[in-house]
Design an enzyme around this catalytic site. Structure first.
Site, PDB file in Angstrom:
ATOM      1  CB  CYS A 116      -0.982  -0.018   1.188  1.00 22.10           C
ATOM      2  SG  CYS A 116      -2.364   1.382   1.175  1.00 22.10           S
ATOM      3  CB  CYS A 204      -2.152   6.424   6.220  1.00 25.71           C
ATOM      4  SG  CYS A 204      -1.229   7.180   4.640  1.00 25.71           S
ATOM      5  CB  CYS A 232       6.218   4.073   4.391  1.00 19.94           C
ATOM      6  SG  CYS A 232       7.004   5.597   4.253  1.00 19.94           S
TER       7      CYS A 232
END
Length: 242
Positions: A116, A204, A232
């Protein structure tokens, strides 16, 4: 401007006693095609410092489509406070749609966050960095195990476009969270209101939660995963150099 690996190493060594402002002065003087990556409290400290050097400093941010409402409000406050343009990078709609169609909206709880993040954060970042010669981040050494040894200046081979050199500056690498917040309070720097609700490191919405007293700040990020995996991909060079 192309620098050899040894020149970058020597530059990093020479900057060890430099203040973040002094480092920023050198970075902005040497690179015209440079920008600050903005998302959190540390980055606004950099914006506050950099705009005192050059009011027209370039700033960009990533909108993953999964941010808190408070983060969008924070973005606007920073834009208005410093009277700067903030370029917002978005993920490719087709890639997001395919991921959600095939795996749903919360596949990262099952499959780890990397797929993601790769779509929503890394690809837009690479697209932006392909247009730059250098970028500036708010990373600190004490933020996570993968950041213990980050230099003040480095060659970012992990995110550089093919055939191009990309230099990365981490002016706050040697600062602590306490020092960052002392600067924020002392200079009336805008910050995300989520910090008043127990959030220390903000990402997020589905992947960020408040931390308890004495918990490390990164424990509120991707809490279902092991600490050494909590990158990330934006700072993939950390994992490569670890």
């Amino acid at each position: 401007m192309t620098l050899t690996e040894q020149q970058i190493l020597d530059w990093n060594d020479a900057l060890q006693q430099a203040t973040p402002r002094a480092l920023l002065e050198q970075a902005l003087a040497r690179f015209e095609n440079i920008a600050i990556s903005f998302s959190g409290a540390e980055d606004v400290v950099l914006i506050d410092l950099a705009t005192r050097i050059n009011p027209n400093v370039r700033v960009f941010t990533l909108d993953t489509g999964r941010l808190h409402a408070e983060t969008y409000q924070f973005l606007d406050r920073v834009r208005e406070r410093y009277q700067i343009d903030i370029e917002v990078m978005f993920p490719q709609a087709e890639a997001v749609q395919q991921l959600v169609t095939e795996k749903g909206l919360f596949s990262f709880y099952r499959d780890t966050h990397h797929e993601c993040c790769g779509i929503r954060k890394v690809e837009p970042l690479k697209r932006k960095l392909a247009t730059l010669d250098a970028w500036i981040t708010g990373q600190r050494k004490d933020q996570s195990p993968t950041r213990n040894d980050i230099p003040l200046v480095q060659r970012d081979e992990a995110l550089a476009a093919p055939g191009r050199q990309l230099v990365k500056f981490n002016p706050l690498a040697n600062w602590s969270s306490t020092r960052v917040w002392d600067y924020i309070r002392g200079n009336d720097v805008p910050y995300n209101s989520l910090h008043e609700q127990g959030f220390v490191s903000v990402g997020c919405q589905p992947c960020t939660r408040p931390v308890l007293p004495n918990q490390h700040e990164r424990e509120g990020r991707w809490w279902w995963e092991e600490a050494t995996q909590k990158e990330c991909g934006l700072h993939a060079v950390n994992l490569r150099e670890a």
